[in-house]
Structure formats: C-alpha cells, structure tokens
Design a protein around this motif. Structure first.
Motif, PDB file in Angstrom:
ATOM      1  N   UNK A 178      -3.431  -7.867  -2.568  1.00 19.86           N
ATOM      2  CA  UNK A 178      -4.589  -7.632  -1.700  1.00 19.86           C
ATOM      3  C   UNK A 178      -5.062  -6.186  -1.801  1.00 19.86           C
ATOM      4  N   UNK A 179      -4.131  -5.263  -2.056  1.00 22.70           N
ATOM      5  CA  UNK A 179      -4.491  -3.848  -2.177  1.00 22.70           C
ATOM      6  C   UNK A 179      -5.160  -3.552  -3.512  1.00 22.70           C
ATOM      7  N   UNK A 180      -4.626  -4.144  -4.595  1.00 24.44           N
ATOM      8  CA  UNK A 180      -5.165  -3.894  -5.935  1.00 24.44           C
ATOM      9  C   UNK A 180      -6.305  -4.840  -6.294  1.00 24.44           C
ATOM     10  N   UNK A 181      -6.455  -5.925  -5.525  1.00 23.95           N
ATOM     11  CA  UNK A 181      -7.450  -6.964  -5.804  1.00 23.95           C
ATOM     12  C   UNK A 181      -7.252  -7.602  -7.175  1.00 23.95           C
ATOM     13  N   UNK A 182      -5.996  -7.695  -7.606  1.00 23.92           N
ATOM     14  CA  UNK A 182      -5.686  -8.354  -8.881  1.00 23.92           C
ATOM     15  C   UNK A 182      -4.197  -8.669  -8.936  1.00 23.92           C
ATOM     16  N   UNK A 183      -3.847  -9.575  -9.841  1.00 21.00           N
ATOM     17  CA  UNK A 183      -2.439  -9.923 -10.066  1.00 21.00           C
ATOM     18  C   UNK A 183      -2.217  -9.989 -11.575  1.00 21.00           C
ATOM     19  N   UNK A 184      -1.104  -9.397 -12.028  1.00 26.80           N
ATOM     20  CA  UNK A 184      -0.797  -9.404 -13.453  1.00 26.80           C
ATOM     21  C   UNK A 184       0.708  -9.366 -13.657  1.00 26.80           C
ATOM     22  N   UNK A 185       1.132  -9.406 -14.919  1.00 31.08           N
ATOM     23  CA  UNK A 185       2.544  -9.565 -15.237  1.00 31.08           C
ATOM     24  C   UNK A 185       3.389  -8.382 -14.794  1.00 31.08           C
ATOM     25  N   UNK A 186       2.833  -7.177 -14.808  1.00 28.66           N
ATOM     26  CA  UNK A 186       3.623  -5.994 -14.445  1.00 28.66           C
ATOM     27  C   UNK A 186       3.375  -5.547 -13.006  1.00 28.66           C
ATOM     28  N   UNK A 187       2.962  -6.485 -12.153  1.00 29.04           N
ATOM     29  CA  UNK A 187       2.716  -6.169 -10.744  1.00 29.04           C
ATOM     30  C   UNK A 187       3.993  -5.629 -10.096  1.00 29.04           C
ATOM     31  N   UNK A 188       3.985  -4.366  -9.708  1.00 33.75           N
ATOM     32  CA  UNK A 188       5.137  -3.769  -9.027  1.00 33.75           C
ATOM     33  C   UNK A 188       6.330  -3.474  -9.906  1.00 33.75           C
ATOM     34  N   UNK A 189       6.172  -3.568 -11.241  1.00 33.23           N
ATOM     35  CA  UNK A 189       7.324  -3.383 -12.136  1.00 33.23           C
ATOM     36  C   UNK A 189       7.923  -1.979 -12.030  1.00 33.23           C
ATOM     37  N   UNK A 190       7.104  -0.991 -11.671  1.00 28.63           N
ATOM     38  CA  UNK A 190       7.611   0.381 -11.550  1.00 28.63           C
ATOM     39  C   UNK A 190       8.584   0.533 -10.384  1.00 28.63           C
ATOM     40  N   UNK A 191       8.594  -0.450  -9.485  1.00 26.81           N
ATOM     41  CA  UNK A 191       9.462  -0.363  -8.315  1.00 26.81           C
ATOM     42  C   UNK A 191      10.882  -0.869  -8.573  1.00 26.81           C
ATOM     43  N   UNK A 192      11.148  -1.426  -9.751  1.00 27.40           N
ATOM     44  CA  UNK A 192      12.479  -1.995 -10.014  1.00 27.40           C
ATOM     45  C   UNK A 192      13.559  -0.923  -9.940  1.00 27.40           C
ATOM     46  N   UNK A 193      13.415   0.131 -10.739  1.00 27.78           N
ATOM     47  CA  UNK A 193      14.385   1.230 -10.713  1.00 27.78           C
ATOM     48  C   UNK A 193      14.375   1.917  -9.357  1.00 27.78           C
ATOM     49  N   UNK A 194      13.185   2.118  -8.809  1.00 22.93           N
ATOM     50  CA  UNK A 194      13.081   2.824  -7.532  1.00 22.93           C
ATOM     51  C   UNK A 194      13.730   2.053  -6.389  1.00 22.93           C
ATOM     52  N   UNK A 195      13.648   0.737  -6.412  1.00 21.24           N
ATOM     53  CA  UNK A 195      14.260  -0.060  -5.333  1.00 21.24           C
ATOM     54  C   UNK A 195      15.778   0.052  -5.358  1.00 21.24           C
ATOM     55  N   UNK A 196      16.352   0.058  -6.571  1.00 19.28           N
ATOM     56  CA  UNK A 196      17.801   0.257  -6.689  1.00 19.28           C
ATOM     57  C   UNK A 196      18.169   1.658  -6.216  1.00 19.28           C
ATOM     58  N   UNK A 197      17.379   2.648  -6.642  1.00 22.96           N
ATOM     59  CA  UNK A 197      17.625   4.043  -6.256  1.00 22.96           C
ATOM     60  C   UNK A 197      17.548   4.222  -4.746  1.00 22.96           C
ATOM     61  N   UNK A 198      16.541   3.609  -4.116  1.00 27.63           N
ATOM     62  CA  UNK A 198      16.368   3.746  -2.671  1.00 27.63           C
ATOM     63  C   UNK A 198      17.527   3.102  -1.917  1.00 27.63           C
ATOM     64  N   UNK A 199      17.963   1.926  -2.385  1.00 32.63           N
ATOM     65  CA  UNK A 199      19.081   1.253  -1.723  1.00 32.63           C
ATOM     66  C   UNK A 199      20.355   2.089  -1.809  1.00 32.63           C
ATOM     67  N   UNK A 200      20.633   2.629  -2.997  1.00 32.56           N
ATOM     68  CA  UNK A 200      21.857   3.424  -3.199  1.00 32.56           C
ATOM     69  C   UNK A 200      21.770   4.752  -2.461  1.00 32.56           C
TER      70      UNK A 200
END
Length: 320
Positions: free
Chosen positions: A227-249
């Motif tokens: 809804x924020x980007x007004x589009x959906x694609x294969x790499x939607x949020x892919x940059x958050x993968x490493x960051x989500x692990x980092x934030x949890x740890x």
C-alpha cells in the motif's frame, strides 16, 4: 534472572535514546518533521518482519523465506485488486496465501523434522520462483485509493495508520509469548526441546503455530509495504531479511533459542531505523549501510558467544 533480562532491555532502550539525541544534534535534517515521518512510515514493515523472525529464533530456528512470504502475499493482493476484487477480499486472500506459505514451512519442520535453515532456504527459492513465474520479473500495481491509505494515511492527521497496526501486533505478540501456555512452550522448546517433549508439550503443534504466526506477521507487513509503494514485486522487502535477523539478535534474542523479548526487538528496530536514516542523510550509499548492518550482526553474535562461554566457565567454577 529477571533483573538481568530487564537490565538488558533497559540498556538497549537507553542506547536508542542516546542514538536519537546524538543524531538530532549532529546530523542536519535528522530531527526535521519530514525525516521523522519517513522513519515512522518505514518502521512498521521492518518491525513486523523483525518480530516474525524473533519468534522463530526463540525456538532455535530461523526463517530465511520470511521476506518472500511477504512478497507472495503482496503479489496475491495486487493480483486480486488489479482484477477488480474488493479491497477486503484481496487482503484476506493475501493473508491466506501467507499462511499457506507458513504451513509449508511448519509442516516440513515440525512434522518431518528437517532443519529450519534448510527448509526455509528451499522455500525461499520456491516462493521466489513462483513469484517470478507469475510476475515475469515485473511489478504489479493498480491498487485502490483506500488501500493506499493503509501505508500512507494518518489517524486523526497525526499518527500514521501503519504505526498503529504495528503497535497492535507488537502488543499481541508480547501477550501471546508472556501470558499464554503456547508462549511458554515456545521458550521451553528453544531452551530444551527434548525435556519439553517429555514434560507433555506437543512440540510439533507449537512449532507449527510459530511458523504460521510468523507468516501472518509477514503478510501484514506486505499489506503495509504494497500500500505504501503502490506495487508488488519479487524483491518486496528483501532488504529486510538480514536486518530482521540483526534486529532480533541485537534485541537480546538468543540465536540458540530459549530467550527473546518483544520490547528488546522493538528497541533494536528503532536503533537500526535511526542509523539507516542518519547514514542516508550523511550521503552514505546503501551497500555501505548493508555492510555496517552485517558488521553489527557479526559483532553482536561474537559478543553473545563470548559472554555465554564466560558464564558457562563461571558456573563450572562455582559448582567446583
């Protein structure tokens, strides 16, 4: 033990406050309304994915497919809306698709017993392939104006709607982990799955619900992102993968499982969001920011490992 865990989260909260003050003082534009708004709009999607990763890591597992589950949900929502279906129907279908992805992970991990890192690595590739076959590598748009309000709108003209959604699911996650039998079982499995099984807990059922809940959080994150980007694609949020692990740890979640708190993860998400925004204002390129996030993750893992070894040595010395 409770005093130590409280101290850990409170110190992280103090660090977040210090980072905010320093960046406000020394980075031009950081404390301006426009930058603060940008951070508030970016934080919910990152925070939801970090919470999803945290709850999986607490069990001693990991979900490498979490951002592709979000992408699958986003593509499903985009397809439904582009074909004229009502917004609510599209959202429900998107959440169901996310839960179906979580069901695949949960079934293979909890019922068959395959290692979470191997399963989610495989499903990550699977989900990516499915999305690419549907989208042909391009993005899908065509959302309704009311749908775009979820990620871009304000409540009473002050607070972003996405922040309210994030706060709701953060509180829900905290209550489920701290106040329910299922939440206690999640921590028990992370600490000692064999002992948990012999204590009468159905490990398989608990793990299944963990991966379903993580997938649901990913689907909610995808609603905010699309809804924020007004589009959906294969790499939607892919940059958050490493960051989500980092934030949890960084938030205090033990990578071996058994410990993790929602408030710690939230503090870590805030710190990462402020660092990312501050470095961006300083003109630091995105690849360098990713390098710094990786360095932070490795540093925290090494420090936690060394701390664990020292505590283990002290316990042996005390026992002797």
């Amino acid at each position: 033990m409770k005093a130590v865990s409280f101290s850990k989260e409170s110190i992280l909260g103090l660090i977040a406050l210090i980072v905010f003050i320093l960046m406000s003082l020394f980075i031009p534009g950081f404390f301006e309304q426009n930058n603060l708004n940008n951070m508030m709009f970016q934080l919910p999607e990152f925070g939801l994915l970090a919470l999803a990763m945290m709850i999986v890591i607490v069990t001693g597992g990991i979900d490498l497919s979490i951002t592709y589950i979000a992408a699958m949900s986003g593509v499903a929502i985009a397809l439904m809306q582009s074909h004229g279906y009502p917004m609510l129907t599209a959202i429900i279908v998107g959440i169901i698709v996310g839960l179906a992805c979580g069901l695949i992970n949960g079934t293979i991990i909890s019922k068959i017993g395959v290692s979470p890192i191997l399963v989610t690595l495989g499903t990550m590739v699977l989900f990516e392939g499915v999305i690419l076959s549907i989208t042909k590598g391009s993005s899908i748009s065509g959302f309704s104006e009311s749908y775009s309000l979820i990620g871009n709108g304000y409540y009473m003209g002050i607070v972003p709607l996405s922040i309210i959604i994030f706060i709701f699911f953060a509180i829900l996650t905290g209550v489920l982990l701290a106040k329910t039998k299922w939440g206690r079982s999640v921590y028990m499995i992370g600490s000692n799955p064999v002992a948990t099984l012999f204590s009468g807990v159905n490990n398989s059922r608990v793990l299944m619900r963990v991966y379903l809940y993580a997938a649901m959080l990913a689907a909610i994150a995808s609603i905010i992102m699309t809804s924020r980007y007004n589009s959906a694609k294969v790499d939607l949020g892919s940059s958050y993968l490493l960051q989500s692990v980092s934030a949890a740890v960084l938030g205090g979640t033990e990578i071996q499982g058994g410990y993790g708190k929602v408030i710690g993860t939230i503090y870590a998400v805030i710190i990462f969001q402020m660092l990312s925004s501050g470095l961006n204002l300083m003109g630091v390129s995105r690849p360098i920011v990713n390098v710094m996030m990786g360095v932070i993750l490795i540093t925290v893992l090494v420090l936690n490992f060394v701390k664990g070894k020292i505590e283990e040595k002290n316990q042996k010395t005390a026992a002797a």
